[in-house]
Scaffold this active site. Structure first.
Site, PDB file in Angstrom:
ATOM      1  CE  LYS A   1      21.966 -12.306 -16.948  1.00 29.26           C
ATOM      2  NZ  LYS A   1      23.144 -11.495 -17.263  1.00 29.26           N
TER       3      LYS A   1
ATOM      4  CE  LYS B   1      23.096 -16.049 -17.463  1.00 34.02           C
ATOM      5  NZ  LYS B   1      24.026 -14.999 -17.703  1.00 34.02           N
TER       6      LYS B   1
HETATM    7  C1  PBG Z   1      26.479 -10.591 -16.738  1.00 32.86           C
HETATM    8  C2  PBG Z   1      26.304 -12.045 -16.873  1.00 32.86           C
HETATM    9  C3  PBG Z   1      25.973 -12.959 -15.857  1.00 32.86           C
HETATM   10  C4  PBG Z   1      26.020 -14.216 -16.437  1.00 32.86           C
HETATM   11  C5  PBG Z   1      26.339 -14.047 -17.782  1.00 32.86           C
HETATM   12  N1  PBG Z   1      26.509 -12.696 -18.038  1.00 32.86           N
HETATM   13  C6  PBG Z   1      25.714 -12.777 -14.421  1.00 32.86           C
HETATM   14  C7  PBG Z   1      24.753 -11.803 -13.925  1.00 32.86           C
HETATM   15  O1  PBG Z   1      23.803 -11.389 -14.591  1.00 32.86           O
HETATM   16  O2  PBG Z   1      24.985 -11.413 -12.780  1.00 32.86           O
HETATM   17  C8  PBG Z   1      25.772 -15.510 -15.722  1.00 32.86           C
HETATM   18  C9  PBG Z   1      26.534 -16.687 -16.216  1.00 32.86           C
HETATM   19  C10 PBG Z   1      26.533 -17.855 -15.303  1.00 32.86           C
HETATM   20  O3  PBG Z   1      26.076 -17.797 -14.145  1.00 32.86           O
HETATM   21  O4  PBG Z   1      27.053 -18.896 -15.732  1.00 32.86           O
HETATM   22  N2  PBG Z   1      25.513  -9.792 -17.295  1.00 32.86           N
HETATM   23 ZN    ZN Z   2      25.847  -7.608 -16.683  1.00 30.43          ZN
END
Ligand code: PBG
Ligand code: ZN
Length: 352
Positions: A222, A275
């Protein structure tokens, strides 16, 4: 062998021929629909940065899930918006938390639909970070006044002063959250925090609670991406200070993503998520080729919002654009597609 013996256009001349040699398909079986659940009743609150997406109260969520199940979508991914936030993310692991109650409602009222829960602390923390904050890095070296307070200051940090997470405390809360979700009936848990060792901590906690059959879908690679903006608005999880670069990955790295995936698989992850999706297709390709394990592409909020915004101005054809994007994720090697277009895609595929 080349032209004129070979003419690649021969097999492109009709849709029926194109169908015969089509290499990649998007199927409803691969779709996961993310949903936002909030307290209250009979609420369907539009999310301005994500047109077509809503914060749903549990009754509305159940209705939505019935529709998705009837469209043959296999699974939803739940994000909770709690009543209140604190410094220990209490709302994330309480028995009657918003996600816990939502899972129970879906599992009893919508049989046949799998429920995946996002396991993180950011939406439940008053400061909006994904872990327990230890203190700010460099706090003791500033020299002005006493640096004794461990409470985070609500001020923006310089980029080189990343937030420092209390790692052990964070793993404990994440594991508690995952167990609590699974006890409420979650079919899969999906940790999105990017802390080291959290898959192992969650696996051990699930097993110790007798939940050996609950799979873990980890957000293995991520990235610290700008493309989460609309989501943070949707769940109100924008960090009050600093950013997530001390725990999410640097967009410049791909070898590191392979190490992240290797670690998560080693710790017991059953499915790994990459992601965002679109700007990271190379990561999907390499992870799929290297590990051959189930890979999910997370088509994030910013990717959704870009297409929506351009389509609203008549600059892009919405359906053709997102379908092409989903196809690209599949072509790269993604098995699962986590996408806010899941419902639209299921309808489109049914029509065809
Ligand atoms: C939180 C989380 C995020 C997303 C999924 N879980 C955002 C972040 O890390 O700030 C992003 C999902 C999206 O943008 O569609 N941990
Ligand atoms: Zn988070």
């Amino acid at each position: 062998m080349a032209y004129p013996v070979h003419r690649l256009r021969r097999l492109r001349q009709s849709e029926s021929l194109r169908r015969l040699i089509r290499e990649t398909r998007v199927s409803v079986d691969q779709l996961v629909m993310p949903l936002f659940v909030r307290p209250g009743a009979n609420i369907r609150m539009a999310i301005p940065s994500m047109p077509g997406q809503f914060q749903l109260s549990i009754d509305q969520l159940v209705r939505e899930c019935q529709e998705l199940r009837d469209l043959r979508i296999p699974a939803v991914l739940l994000f909770g918006i709690p009543q209140s936030k604190d410094e220990r993310a209490g709302g994330a692991y309480t028995k009657d938390g918003i996600v816990q109650r939502a899972v129970q409602a879906i599992k009893t009222q919508v049989p046949g639909l799998s429920v995946i829960t996002d396991v993180c602390l950011c939406a439940y923390m008053s400061h909006g970070h994904c872990g327990v904050i230890q203190r700010e890095k460099g706090e003791g070296r500033r020299g002005k006044g006493k640096a004794t307070s461990r409470a985070p200051r609500p001020s923006p940090l310089a980029p080189e002063q990343g937030v420092v997470i209390d790692h052990d405390a964070t793993l404990e809360l994440l594991a508690k959250t995952a167990v609590s979700h699974a006890r409420s009936g979650a079919d899969l848990v999906a940790p999105s925090d990017m802390m080291d060792g959290r898959v192992r901590a969650i696996r051990q906690a699930l097993d110790a609670a007798g939940l050996t059959g609950t799979p873990i879908m980890s957000y293995a690679a991520k990235y610290a991406s700008s493309l989460y903006g609309p989501f943070r608005e949707a769940v109100d999880s924008t960090p009050a200070f600093g950013d997530r670069k001390s725990y999410q990955m640097d967009p410049a790295n791909v070898e590191e993503a392979l190490r992240e995936v290797a670690a998560d698989l080693e710790e017991g992850a059953d499915i790994v998520i990459i992601k965002p999706a679109l700007a990271y297709l190379d990561v999907i390709v390499r992870v799929k080729q290297r590990f051959g394990q189930p890979v999910a592409a997370f088509n994030v909020s910013g990717e959704y919002a870009m297409v929506k915004a351009a389509a609203a101005r008549g600059w892009l054809m919405e359906r053709a654009t997102w379908f092409e994007m989903l196809l690209a994720m599949r072509r790269a090697g993604a098995d699962l597609l986590i996408t806010y277009w899941a419902k639209d895609a299921a309808k489109l595929l049914r029509e065809r």
